[in-house]
Design a protein around this motif. Sequence first.
Motif, PDB file in Angstrom:
ATOM      1  N   TYR A 265       0.822  -1.203   0.000  1.00  0.00           N
ATOM      2  CA  TYR A 265       0.000   0.000   0.000  1.00  0.00           C
ATOM      3  C   TYR A 265       0.861   1.260   0.000  1.00  0.00           C
ATOM      4  O   TYR A 265       0.518   2.261  -0.645  1.00  0.00           O
ATOM      5  N   LEU A 266       1.970   1.232   0.713  1.00  0.00           N
ATOM      6  CA  LEU A 266       2.867   2.388   0.727  1.00  0.00           C
ATOM      7  C   LEU A 266       3.480   2.613  -0.648  1.00  0.00           C
ATOM      8  O   LEU A 266       3.607   3.761  -1.105  1.00  0.00           O
ATOM      9  N   GLU A 267       3.845   1.530  -1.326  1.00  0.00           N
ATOM     10  CA  GLU A 267       4.425   1.669  -2.663  1.00  0.00           C
ATOM     11  C   GLU A 267       3.409   2.209  -3.659  1.00  0.00           C
ATOM     12  O   GLU A 267       3.732   3.071  -4.487  1.00  0.00           O
TER      13      GLU A 267
ATOM     14  N   VAL B 134      -3.154   1.802 -14.341  1.00  0.00           N
ATOM     15  CA  VAL B 134      -3.959   2.242 -13.201  1.00  0.00           C
ATOM     16  C   VAL B 134      -5.058   1.228 -12.914  1.00  0.00           C
ATOM     17  O   VAL B 134      -5.346   0.910 -11.747  1.00  0.00           O
ATOM     18  N   ILE B 135      -5.679   0.685 -13.962  1.00  0.00           N
ATOM     19  CA  ILE B 135      -6.703  -0.346 -13.774  1.00  0.00           C
ATOM     20  C   ILE B 135      -6.095  -1.580 -13.123  1.00  0.00           C
ATOM     21  O   ILE B 135      -6.675  -2.165 -12.196  1.00  0.00           O
ATOM     22  N   TYR B 136      -4.923  -1.982 -13.600  1.00  0.00           N
ATOM     23  CA  TYR B 136      -4.257  -3.156 -13.029  1.00  0.00           C
ATOM     24  C   TYR B 136      -3.948  -2.964 -11.546  1.00  0.00           C
ATOM     25  O   TYR B 136      -4.182  -3.864 -10.730  1.00  0.00           O
TER      26      TYR B 136
ATOM     27  N   LEU C 199      -5.123  -4.348  -5.916  1.00  0.00           N
ATOM     28  CA  LEU C 199      -5.362  -3.972  -4.527  1.00  0.00           C
ATOM     29  C   LEU C 199      -6.719  -4.474  -4.044  1.00  0.00           C
ATOM     30  O   LEU C 199      -6.866  -4.841  -2.873  1.00  0.00           O
ATOM     31  N   LYS C 200      -7.690  -4.519  -4.931  1.00  0.00           N
ATOM     32  CA  LYS C 200      -8.999  -5.043  -4.555  1.00  0.00           C
ATOM     33  C   LYS C 200      -8.904  -6.522  -4.220  1.00  0.00           C
ATOM     34  O   LYS C 200      -9.460  -6.995  -3.227  1.00  0.00           O
TER      35      LYS C 200
ATOM     36  N   ASP D 282      -8.811 -11.670  -0.657  1.00  0.00           N
ATOM     37  CA  ASP D 282      -8.101 -12.850  -0.164  1.00  0.00           C
ATOM     38  C   ASP D 282      -6.791 -13.087  -0.879  1.00  0.00           C
ATOM     39  O   ASP D 282      -5.982 -13.891  -0.440  1.00  0.00           O
ATOM     40  N   GLY D 283      -6.574 -12.411  -2.022  1.00  0.00           N
ATOM     41  CA  GLY D 283      -5.334 -12.589  -2.751  1.00  0.00           C
ATOM     42  C   GLY D 283      -5.288 -13.819  -3.622  1.00  0.00           C
ATOM     43  O   GLY D 283      -4.379 -13.975  -4.414  1.00  0.00           O
ATOM     44  N   LYS D 284      -6.258 -14.725  -3.529  1.00  0.00           N
ATOM     45  CA  LYS D 284      -6.204 -15.950  -4.308  1.00  0.00           C
ATOM     46  C   LYS D 284      -6.442 -15.698  -5.799  1.00  0.00           C
ATOM     47  O   LYS D 284      -5.952 -16.431  -6.637  1.00  0.00           O
ATOM     48  N   SER D 285      -7.216 -14.685  -6.105  1.00  0.00           N
ATOM     49  CA  SER D 285      -7.526 -14.404  -7.500  1.00  0.00           C
ATOM     50  C   SER D 285      -6.341 -13.820  -8.254  1.00  0.00           C
ATOM     51  O   SER D 285      -6.397 -13.674  -9.466  1.00  0.00           O
TER      52      SER D 285
END
Length: 321
Positions: free
Chosen positions: A192-194, A266-268, A273-274, A279-282
């Motif tokens: 998030y900081l990056e 920007v979309i990527y 982040l979403k 959960d990060g699995k996607s």
Amino acid sequence: MESDELEAREWLISCITIPLSTAIILANLVIIVGILYNRQLHNTPNYFFLSLLVADLCTGVALPFIPRMALERSLNFHTCLLVHTFPNFLFLSYLFNLVMVHYERYLCIVSPLHYSQCWVHRCFPVALLAAWVPPLLYASLPAFGWNEWSQDEINVNGTLNQTVGATGCAVDPLDDNGMCSYRKVFPTAYIYLEVYGLLLPAIFLIAGMTGRVLWITRKQLRDICKLHRAGVRDQASVGEQRLNVRYAKCVAAVSLVFLLCWVPYVIYVNVTLKWLKADGKSQNSTTHIILCCTGIGSMAIIPFILGLANRQYTDPARKCC
């Protein structure tokens, strides 16, 4: 089954990134040779642009490895850190160099009479270091302890079961069969900081400087047109129409570059982040791989577009052709 899925994702990444990487590397080499070949281009502004081209070339080399950062692989601790932090450093250095090039050109247009006295022109080595050293320091933070391994060891075992080196850094908490993932290398706060502290502010800064330059150009164009109309009795001449057409083409080109190069990235970033917040699995999905490859690849062609705007950069290539 997991091995087959990993191979399929590796194949998809290679199919998308290898052509993009090859094109980026060749395009940058052509412009680099053009700058080195022409001695008239050996000045401070072109040195900044040459630094950007080198950073972009390195980004092209690292492009096939960046989408693989989201895949879980069997790597040891040091290799896992290297394959994550080094591409991140190359990408951040490219972004910092891009900001520096836009800032240098912005100063040249906003204050042309005082440009030679600006710190960017007088302290060129310092400005160049400012484009490379901060990305290196920030990308190296996971190697100096800001990672998830030590925290995981504390949560699971209650103690820190890892060897500490002479520098105080954790060494080899994974064995040769350990699973390497970006979630272990980059903490959520680091990501998030990056994104919100470096990437998005840099993009907004570039957009703001570009908009300011276009506004100044428009104002100067209006002054020229007023002077010209005063001499020809308020009748629009062919020269005035040509100036307006050239300005309209410039605005259209800048808008097109922003839509094609910045919007996909920007979309990527926002989609990533979403998923990370969920959960990060996607992030191992086909959609994430395609967004990552096209977003970073499209942003990496910006120096080539800027290079095409200067015919002196491409003179050697045209002569060879």
